[in-house]
Design an enzyme around this catalytic site. Structure first.
Site, PDB file in Angstrom:
ATOM      1  N   HIS A 254       0.814  -1.223   0.000  1.00 51.87           N
ATOM      2  CA  HIS A 254       0.000   0.000   0.000  1.00 51.87           C
ATOM      3  C   HIS A 254       0.846   1.271   0.000  1.00 51.87           C
ATOM      4  O   HIS A 254       0.371   2.336  -0.358  1.00 51.87           O
ATOM      5  CB  HIS A 254      -0.987  -0.004   1.170  1.00 51.87           C
TER       6      HIS A 254
ATOM      7  N   HIS B  38       8.070  -2.146   2.194  1.00 51.46           N
ATOM      8  CA  HIS B  38       7.755  -0.742   1.945  1.00 51.46           C
ATOM      9  C   HIS B  38       8.996   0.111   1.643  1.00 51.46           C
ATOM     10  O   HIS B  38       9.062   0.817   0.647  1.00 51.46           O
ATOM     11  CB  HIS B  38       7.052  -0.126   3.149  1.00 51.46           C
TER      12      HIS B  38
ATOM     13  N   LYS C  21       9.033   1.720  15.886  1.00 56.11           N
ATOM     14  CA  LYS C  21       7.791   2.014  16.621  1.00 56.11           C
ATOM     15  C   LYS C  21       8.142   2.781  17.880  1.00 56.11           C
ATOM     16  O   LYS C  21       9.252   2.687  18.389  1.00 56.11           O
ATOM     17  CB  LYS C  21       7.076   0.715  16.962  1.00 56.11           C
TER      18      LYS C  21
END
Lengths: 324, 518
Positions: free
Chosen positions: B208, B270, B370
């Site tokens: 995506h 990604h 993260k």
């Protein structure tokens, strides 16, 4: 109202406007900390008659700025009377959602009486932002018949008019000059055309295209030119159709019917929906009413000649000629 | 951009829709059925169904468009529709809900219950598809979307093949979500399994990130302008930084994340795709094959690291507890579903080198993590400084020129350069020239899933990942991952809310560089 406006003075005022944004503590603009971002992709010249609708035009221009940032030059045509020409400079700023900096576009508002119209081209030309396209949106049918219209249109890469209620011949003459032309009466066909095109993305429907023999376009009174464009565009794609274009008081804008060989496609507006029916199978899609903003938003996205429009315009004129 | 494959109907029939108007029309989706495996899952509810509804709202879908949801839970069509209605209302971010449009769209939603490993499911699906094709004239074109556990991909493909659903009157395509394997061998095994039924041209591996407008804009920026490409090489570029920071933790996905880690979850797919987009050679055209060939070539040019290089040029990290904004934030090991001695990387940084004439010797620093201070994804291209400092002390810190491509949030491009400060001296200071995507084009950008779903349905794989790209990425990442798995790290090594472990700063410092603070 003063009788002269000097373009150099206007440009100095614009420079001063941006300098004031850069000064620390300009809390009035809410930009003291992060400054402002100047956005400009074109010069948009808009000519319109002075009327109670003038403020609404300002709102339309303001709404267009986030998507088509421009140096906007709205020209208020004040009509007959003594020679009067004036200008004022201001900015339009907005804070994009979730961002830290305001985005600003500049506006130069000009008011001109009929007696001062001859001065407009020489005033507007130096105000155009260098190296970016100029778009001229003429909302005044009165100006369209004057020589100053030609001079303003000549400096633009694209001229946008609305032929609603006017003969299409005027649009054709404009297009014949070789510059890009937009007609909002054509823009109003886009969603209809897109939906019809979608029907023929289906291979079975496409295979039956050749069986279609009849085209009927019913329209409400203000949609006469739009219906002519619609019929012309369809007949460019499917030659030799028997075409009927007729006003229908019960019709909410347009109703388009293609039929032949046992195959039938119908498009009709119901309130804010476009219902397309293919051989009895109906499908509903969102079709909001188009305002000036929506139509201009589309036209400003196309700054070159539109071959599909050119072909539809030529065909619409031939259809009009053939029908007498 | 790829176009619909031409259709053949015989010499007297039209082969192309004569009503197309690419200047004004959005790309249109031809009649088809989308079959979603995992139809009650999170991805379907949060992303796929809101994206499909938005496409219907925007009149992008054909009248006969249909969706068949597949999941184990027995549901009627109506119950499935009610569930999807709830999903659309809850998860459509910037779409007005329109009851009439929904009713029309929902008429094309169907449901088949069953287990992916049960051959009977595919027979029932085949029967249902035949009914839908007949009633809605979908022309036999079907896109199968596997929104399930990756371990079920191959069996779903085999089930489709055995039921004869891999081929049909129209086109058949298979969309799969990452991860595409756990390593190079399993990625190949997965592809082999899919290829038993679908050709590579029919397999759409979705990433995506590539559907984001700003990632696509990198291509426009590089290859639509003439002034940047001459500078886009080792002669002018000192180094490149690619950062994808998330401020959130694992958000209830601890058990999944524990088996994956930042390196495999973000860099393998990604960020290496983003790196390929920023560093690839110009493609001969914007045809899917051409663009994907260049991306693939770039990925294959990334040097695979030796053991010494992995120790020196890669840094894993795991966040520990911290107090952020007055709240206690748990460390990764205290997250639900995570082992208290977990060695999973929640942060990964690596220095990559591209072995070609354009980029030889230019470090590409890639990092992701993260619980970093903010959510930001951006690429920074740092250019070499001016060769001579002629302004003496007025040169300031001789700030280098920086070109920053921001992918999220505040998508845009900034160029930083030096300018003279107003005044009598020759005092230079860095200034920024900004292009803000949202400011210059305020119109709504389609979501990544809207873009990618339309691409798959019209048969344009430009933004999808090809098998050779997946394998090239694993070839780069696998040696690092293997070595990290064999090493016991002293985790946690960075506090939640910080910019990652000190070792990552040292990795750049060895070459005289610093991470940007985005």
């Amino acid at each position: 109202m003063t009788s002269t406006v000097n373009s150099e003075r206007v440009l100095r005022e614009l420079a001063g406007l941006w300098a004031s944004f850069g000064k620390p503590g300009n809390a009035d603009e809410g930009a003291a900390h992060a400054g402002v971002l100047r956005a400009c992709t074109m010069t948009l010249v808009v000519a319109a008659d002075d009327s109670p609708e003038w403020p609404a035009l300002g709102e339309t221009i303001a709404a267009l700025m986030p998507e088509h940032p421009a140096r906007a030059i709205p020209i208020r045509l004040t009509g007959p009377g003594g020679r009067a020409l004036s200008s004022r400079v201001f900015s339009q700023c907005w804070m994009p959602f979730g961002q830290r900096r305001q985005v600003c576009c500049e506006q130069v508002e000009i008011a001109a009486s009929d007696a001062a119209l001859a001065d407009l081209p020489s005033l507007v030309s130096p105000l155009a932002v260098p190296d970016l396209p100029v778009v001229f949106w003429c909302r005044s049918s009165r100006l369209a018949g004057m020589p100053e219209f030609d001079a303003l249109a000549a400096m633009a890469r694209k001229t946008i008019v609305d032929s609603q209620g006017l003969p299409l011949g005027g649009v054709a003459r404009l297009a014949a000059r070789g510059t890009a032309v937009g007609d909002l009466a054509w823009t109003r066909t886009t969603r209809w055309r897109e939906t019809l095109s979608q029907v023929f993305e289906n291979r079975h429907n496409l295979a039956r295209l050749g069986t279609l023999t009849d085209l009927s376009v019913a329209h409400s009174a203000p949609m006469a030119n739009t219906s002519a464009y619609m019929a012309a565009w369809i007949s460019n794609a499917i030659p030799n159709l028997k075409i009927s274009i007729a006003p229908d008081a019960r019709c909410d804008s347009l109703r388009v019917t293609l039929a032949g060989g046992g195959f039938r496609v119908e498009l009709e507006r119901h309130a804010d929906r476009l219902v397309v029916t293919v051989d009895g199978l109906a499908h509903c899609a969102n079709l909001p009413r188009l305002d000036d903003y929506s139509q201009m938003r589309e036209e400003l996205g196309i700054l070159r000649r539109d071959p599909v429009f050119d072909a539809a315009l030529a065909r619409a004129l031939r259809l009009a000629y053939a029908s007498g | 951009m790829g176009r619909n494959p031409p259709c053949y109907f015989g010499s007297t029939m039209p082969t192309d829709n004569p009503f197309q108007d690419p200047l004004r029309f959005e790309r249109q989706v031809p009649e088809c059925v989308v079959v979603i495996f995992g139809a009650n899952g999170d991805l379907t509810r949060r992303k796929l169904m809101p994206a499909l509804y938005r496409l219907a709202y925007d009149r992008r879908l054909a009248a006969g468009f249909a969706v068949v949801g597949i999941s184990r839970t027995p549901l009627s069509d109506d119950r499935f529709r009610a569930g999807m209605l709830d999903a659309v209302k809850r998860f459509s971010e910037d779409t007005t809900f329109d009851a009439d449009v929904w009713r029309s769209f929902a008429e094309g939603l169907f449901y088949v219950a069953g287990d992916i490993n049960d051959a009977g499911l595919y027979q029932r699906l085949a029967a249902r598809l035949a009914e839908i094709e007949s009633a809605r004239q979908t022309g036999g074109s079907v896109m199968f979307y596997l929104s399930t556990q990756p371990s079920q991909y191959a069996s779903a493909a085999r089930g489709l093949g055995a039921a004869g659903l891999g081929k049909g009157e129209g086109w058949r395509r298979l969309v799969v979500e990452k991860p595409f394997g756990q390593d190079l061998a399993s990625a190949r095994e997965l592809s082999d399994g899919l290829h038993e039924v679908f050709d590579e041209s029919g397999v759409y591996r979705i990433d995506h990130y590539l559907g984001k407008e700003t990632v696509q804009n990198i291509l426009a920026f590089r290859f639509g302008n003439g002034i940047f490409e001459p500078l886009w090489n080792r002669r002018y570029v000192e180094h490149v930084q690619i950062a994808a920071a998330e401020s959130i933790g694992v958000e209830g996905r601890g058990a999944y994340y524990q088996e994956t880690g930042a390196l495999a979850d973000m860099i393998q797919n990604h960020l290496l795709q983003v790196m390929a987009t920023i560093a690839m050679e110009p493609s001969a055209s914007f045809h899917a094959t051409s663009v994907r060939d260049e991306r693939s070539k770039l990925l294959r040019s990334i040097r695979s690291m030796t053991s010494d290089e992995i120790r020196r040029d890669s840094v894993p990290g795991q966040y520990g507890p911290a107090r952020i904004g007055g709240q206690d934030v748990p460390g990764f090991r205290a997250e639900p579903g995570v082992r208290p001695d977990s060695q999973t990387d929640t942060y990964a940084a690596a220095t990559f080198f591209v072995e070609n004439w354009r980029w030889a010797g230019v470090p590409f620093y890639v990092r992701t993590g993260k619980r970093l201070p903010k959510r930001v994804t951006e690429i920074a291209i740092r250019f070499n400084p001016a060769p001579l400092a002629i302004f003496g002390s007025g040169d300031g810190d001789r700030s280098p020129n920086l070109l920053i491509v921001r992918i999220q949030p505040e998508e845009g491009i900034s160029l930083k350069f030096l300018s003279k400060r107003p005044g009598s001296g020759m005092d230079l200071r860095p200034v920024s020239m900004d292009f803000n995507y949202g400011s210059s084009f305020g119109e709504r950008s389609p979501s990544a899933y809207e873009t990618l779903l339309v691409d798959a349905m019209i048969g344009d794989p430009t933004l999808y990942t090809r098998q050779d790209m997946v394998e090239a990425s694993w070839s780069v990442v696998e040696p690092i991952r293997n070595m990290w798995r064999e090493t016991r790290f002293d985790f946690p090594n960075y506090d939640a809310g910080s910019w990652g472990p000190a070792a990552a700063d040292e990795m750049l410092a060895r070459r005289g560089h610093l991470w940007r603070r985005p």
